[in-house]
Structure formats: C-alpha cells, structure tokens
Write an enzyme that holds these catalytic residues in place. Structure first.
Site, PDB file in Angstrom:
ATOM      1  N   ASP A  34       0.822  -1.169  -0.067  1.00 51.52           N
ATOM      2  CA  ASP A  34       0.102  -0.136  -0.071  1.00 51.52           C
ATOM      3  C   ASP A  34       0.976   1.444  -0.122  1.00 51.52           C
ATOM      4  OD1 ASP A  34       0.969  -0.761   2.635  1.00 51.52           O
ATOM      5  OD2 ASP A  34      -0.597   0.572   3.527  1.00 51.52           O
ATOM      6  N   ARG A  56       4.299   1.058 -11.693  1.00 49.63           N
ATOM      7  CA  ARG A  56       3.843   0.612 -10.375  1.00 49.63           C
ATOM      8  C   ARG A  56       2.665  -0.535 -10.618  1.00 49.63           C
ATOM      9  NH1 ARG A  56       3.187   6.449  -9.985  1.00 49.63           N
ATOM     10  NH2 ARG A  56       0.849   6.372 -10.333  1.00 49.63           N
ATOM     11  N   LYS A 147      -6.311  -0.554   6.895  1.00 50.87           N
ATOM     12  CA  LYS A 147      -4.931   0.031   7.788  1.00 50.87           C
ATOM     13  C   LYS A 147      -5.063   1.484   7.930  1.00 50.87           C
ATOM     14  CE  LYS A 147      -0.872   0.824   6.438  1.00 50.87           C
ATOM     15  NZ  LYS A 147       0.639   0.991   6.194  1.00 50.87           N
ATOM     16  N   GLU A 188      -2.460   0.529  14.026  1.00 51.03           N
ATOM     17  CA  GLU A 188      -1.083   0.632  13.678  1.00 51.03           C
ATOM     18  C   GLU A 188      -0.417   1.692  14.416  1.00 51.03           C
ATOM     19  OE1 GLU A 188       2.561   0.548  10.405  1.00 51.03           O
ATOM     20  OE2 GLU A 188       0.496   0.949   9.683  1.00 51.03           O
ATOM     21  N   GLU A 190       2.943   2.888  15.121  1.00 51.20           N
ATOM     22  CA  GLU A 190       4.375   2.905  14.873  1.00 51.20           C
ATOM     23  C   GLU A 190       5.224   3.724  15.599  1.00 51.20           C
ATOM     24  OE1 GLU A 190       7.892   2.507  11.579  1.00 51.20           O
ATOM     25  OE2 GLU A 190       5.936   3.105  10.999  1.00 51.20           O
ATOM     26  N   LYS A 230      -0.773  -3.793  14.540  1.00 55.42           N
ATOM     27  CA  LYS A 230       0.231  -3.952  13.780  1.00 55.42           C
ATOM     28  C   LYS A 230       1.524  -2.762  14.233  1.00 55.42           C
ATOM     29  CE  LYS A 230       2.611  -2.649   9.054  1.00 55.42           C
ATOM     30  NZ  LYS A 230       2.452  -2.911   7.620  1.00 55.42           N
ATOM     31  N   SER A 301       3.641  -8.009   8.878  1.00 60.70           N
ATOM     32  CA  SER A 301       2.979  -7.259   7.889  1.00 60.70           C
ATOM     33  C   SER A 301       4.087  -6.275   7.399  1.00 60.70           C
ATOM     34  CB  SER A 301       1.728  -6.171   8.430  1.00 60.70           C
ATOM     35  OG  SER A 301       1.116  -5.642   7.571  1.00 60.70           O
ATOM     36  N   TYR A 364       5.295   7.064   4.859  1.00 60.70           N
ATOM     37  CA  TYR A 364       4.709   5.595   4.029  1.00 60.70           C
ATOM     38  C   TYR A 364       3.649   6.459   2.848  1.00 60.70           C
ATOM     39  CZ  TYR A 364       3.648   0.837   3.717  1.00 60.70           C
ATOM     40  OH  TYR A 364       3.725  -0.446   3.061  1.00 60.70           O
TER      41      TYR A 364
END
Length: 364
Positions: A34, A56, A147, A188, A190, A230, A301, A364
């Site tokens: 993603d 891509r 997500k 998630e 992080e 995650k 993941s 990301y």
C-alpha cells in the site's frame, strides 16, 4: 457508569472475527503493498525505473501473479487506492486476482500525518472526515480489512502525553468506523526506530503507547476479536551503539505485548520498520520461540522486507520478471516459517536480503 448500548450485531461480530482469523491463520502474514505514489517512486528510483502508473502496476502485478502457493504464507494483502482499481496483465482486477488465491484484500484508508502544534515535531494522522463513506465503498469493491498508520518518535521529550493520547484516540475512532462498515481495522501505532535509545527505553515507550491504545479502543467500544495490531518490534534506536541479538529483541517485544495487548486480539502483525529482509525474518522467528505464553498469533505485515529482493532482481526489466517473483516467493515462505518459529537460516542469504532498508523519519 454508562449502559452498554448495542453497536455491532452478533452477525457483524462473527464476520469481523472470521476475517481477522483468516488473515492470521497459522503460518500466514500480510503483504503490505500500500505504498503511496511518492513512496513507490522512491523505491523505483533506486533501480532507475520511472515512477509512472504502468510501472507501479507492473511491479504489483509481478508480486500478485507469483506462484499461487504464496497463499500458504500470505493471508492478506494491503492495497493503495490506485492499485485497487488496476488490472493484472490477464485483464482481471487485482482484488479478484488476490481473492481467487484465497487471500483477503485490505486497503490503506488514512490520509497521512499532520503536525501537532506545540510539540517537538510530533504528528497525528488525518483522514477521519468521510471515512465511513470511503469504508462502505471499499467494502463494496471487495475489501475486508483496512489499515491506518499513526507515528510516534522517541527522543528526550518524546513521545509527549499529547501525542500518545491523540494518536490512541484517532486509532480508536478509525477502528470503530471500520467495524461499522464490515472492515477489520489494523491498528498501527508505529514507534519509529530513529534515535540512539537502547532496547529498554523502546520497550518502556512501547508499553506506554500500547496501554493507551487499548484503553482508547475500550472507551470507543471496539470489538477486539475483530481487529489486528500492527506494532513495531521492540528494538534499539538505529543510532544506538549497542547491537542486540534476535533473542533479546524477541524477549523485550513479547514482554511488552504480554503486558498491554488483551488476549482477545487474534493476531499481531509486525511492521518491519526498516530492518533488512533477513533481520526482520530472524527477529520474527525468535519472537515465535520465546519461552513465554503468547495468546495471539505473532506474524508479519511487511512491505520493504518482502519486496526489496524482488525489486533488486527485477530492475525494471521484463526479462527479470521470473527471477523477481522467485525472490518474492522465497522471502514470503521464509516469513511464513518464521511466523511459526520454524525458520532455519541456511547461511546463504544474498546481498539484497541483508541490506538495511532504514529511512530516517519514514513516510509511508
């Protein structure tokens, strides 16, 4: 104390729980494909390939059309919006390609980070506006999980109480909205590996962050059996002088999770956080060998740590497609074994798999 008002029906709960369990069936993890257009551009730039829609699409088709046996070790694939509506060379829409292999389709739904004023460069994540409508549409278009990434950092004054509370709350709102629309939320939070902090400091911060996240999920009446976590593994900062073994990383990680993550959560799917492919596999394997009770599935993941060798093998050349697919399948199988604590390194890891995939302040 307030009364408990109904939110999800028994049927909705069963659907969410079944989806979550399917994604983290024994020996299975998640392929995170993603990456945003900009992030994908940085990956392609490293192999001198132009960042356009076709390139891509081609690379993701290469991954998705690999040997169907990857369904033995990949239970879910996270898509970026663009990819969800692209087609494989066969003419089939990508979500259908994935579903035909018995793999669950997921979608990234956040809109990136935004600064928290008055903090030392800390952030929250945006995208709650219109999220319910987007989730409803994604469900119609074949997605069964979602997500949302929040980012915290460790430094002298970070993470601040504000950043911890705000990110926990936004993750809980997102999770609640997803579940109302039949999507299993991957939560998630992080904690970035930037910094020179040691393993114990990362463990302490990880415990504080996860405790806040699960308090917020409870406050928002999120059905934990229909969620996945995650998190980062507990590792020392990238600039820490001391290097820790996979066994030390594993013990710190499992200890932090046992103290904070309820046993009702079906699975914990670690992000790779810039570790090399081999490091991410070795650490996951060690985590699944820790001699402590682990009530949840502990799996992967991975984005970079599943794709780096494949990208390096591909180099943008059609003639290298089979070699790139072989590299991807090989790494997926290794992580499937690591998710069961059964990976035995052969000692012949190639250069691409040992390459650090770290990027400072990773976006990301």
């Amino acid at each position: 104390m307030t009364h408990q008002f109904p939110s999800l029906s028994p049927e909705q709960k069963k659907e969410l729980s079944d989806i979550a369990q399917k994604i983290v069936a024994p020996g299975k993890g998640i392929l995170a494909a993603d990456e945003s257009t900009g992030t994908m551009g940085k990956r392609l730039q490293k192999i001198n390939v132009e960042n356009n829609e076709e390139n891509r699409r081609y690379f993701r088709d290469l991954l998705f059309s690999s040997d169907p046996s990857i369904s033995n070790c990949v239970g879910g694939v996270i898509f970026f919006h663009e990819t969800l509506y692209q087609k494989a060379d066969s003419g089939k829409l990508f979500p259908q390609v994935i579903k035909d292999m018995g793999i669950v389709v997921g979608i990234k739904v956040d809109k990136g980070t935004a600064g928290l004023n008055g903090t030392d460069g800390e952030t929250t994540t945006q995208g709650l506006d219109g999220l319910s409508e987007r989730c409803a549409q994604y469900k119609k278009d074949g997605c069964d999980f979602a997500k949302w990434r929040c980012v915290l950092k460790i430094s002298d004054g970070c993470p601040s109480a504000l950043a911890i509370a705000e990110n926990a709350n936004v993750l809980a709102r997102y999770a609640s909205i997803c579940q109302q629309n039949g999507l299993v939320p991957i939560v998630e939070p992080e904690i970035l590996p930037d910094g020179d902090h040691d393993l114990l400091r990362c463990q302490y911060i990880t415990e504080k962050v996860l405790a806040a996240v699960y308090k917020a999920l409870s406050d928002h009446h999120v059905y934990l059996e229909g969620t996945l976590l995650k998190p980062n593994m507990v590792t020392a900062g990238h600039s820490c002088a001391k290097k820790y073994t996979p066994v030390e990383v594993a013990m710190a990680t499992v200890t932090a999770l046992r103290r904070t993550v309820p046993a009702a959560v079906p699975g914990i799917c670690f992000l790779s956080g810039g570790q090399s492919e081999e490091e991410a596999s070795l650490n996951l394997n060690a985590i699944n060998q820790v001699p402590l009770h682990r009530p949840w599935k502990l799996t992967f993941s991975y984005g970079r740590a599943l794709q780096a060798s494949a990208l390096a093998a591909w180099q943008g050349k059609a003639a290298n497609k089979a070699a790139a697919q072989e590299a991807f399948c090989s790494r997926a199988k290794i992580n499937g074994l690591a998710a069961k604590g059964e990976y035995k390194p052969s000692g012949s890891a190639d250069k691409a798999s040992m390459q650090s995939l770290y990027t400072a302040s990773y976006v990301y």
